[in-house]
Design a protein around this motif. Structure first.
Motif: not given
Length: 205
Positions: A99-103, A162-170, A183-184, A189-195
């Protein structure tokens, strides 16, 4: 994990499962037994993802249902990746979702969801979730209560990150892993601000 394991075994996959909590292990083995899995005690075992040794070369390791979020420190997540590497064949893959920490409703301090009712096989479950999200630390204190057939009740309490996508990727790249394909999210869809989900498929580079 027992639900995923049961589905894999039903499809003829030579699969094994790992469970950290003894109580959940007993429930999971019970579900496998009900499904007719005769060697359920060997198929689902007690262990820690940070240090497990199955002494097998798996073609794939599946970590579903936001499980990687249970590892709240970078070092813990690296330990999981190292243990997974030791148990994979050279061409093996790690598949997971986070899960990603979006709104979402759980990103606003304290929250509680209305109970939901689901049916799994012949069992009727009523699930209630509540928690508190600390935006400063990005830690999420989450409690889930499950009532089965109105007579069996158990509660699961966890602290998640809830890891940020960029932190997890790194973290994956630093540990020697590559994502293939890219990752999708929940919509493919590619990971974006609303994912809301990070769905990854990784192999050792």
């Amino acid at each position: 994990s027992a639900l995923v394991l049961r589905a894999l075994l039903h499809d003829g996959v030579d699969a094994y499962g790992l469970e950290y909590d003894a109580a959940m292990l007993a429930r999971g083995r019970g579900r496998l037994c009900e499904a007719g899995v005769l060697d359920h005690e060997q198929r689902l075992v007690l262990g820690d993802m940070r240090s497990f040794e199955h002494r097998r070369a798996y073609q794939g390791v599946i970590v579903p249902y936001n499980t990687l979020a249970l590892f709240v420190q970078s070092d813990e997540l690296r330990q999981v990746l190292d243990a997974t590497r030791r148990n994979l064949s050279p061409s093996g893959e790690l598949l997971f979702d986070l899960n990603l920490p979006v709104d979402q409703d759980w990103t606003h301090g304290r929250w509680q969801r209305a109970p939901i009712a689901i049916t799994v096989g012949e069992r009727h479950l009523r699930i209630t979730e509540r928690g508190e999200y600390d935006a400063a630390t990005r830690l999420h204190h989450w409690i889930q209560q499950v009532v089965i057939d109105d007579n069996e009740v158990f509660e699961i309490a966890r602290t998640l990150r809830h890891w940020r996508p960029e932190t997890l990727t790194q973290l994956f790249l630093e540990a020697g892993w590559v994502f293939d394909p890219t990752p999708v999210d929940q919509a493919g869809q590619p990971i974006n601000a609303k994912s809301r989900l990070f769905i990854g498929r990784a192999r050792v580079g």
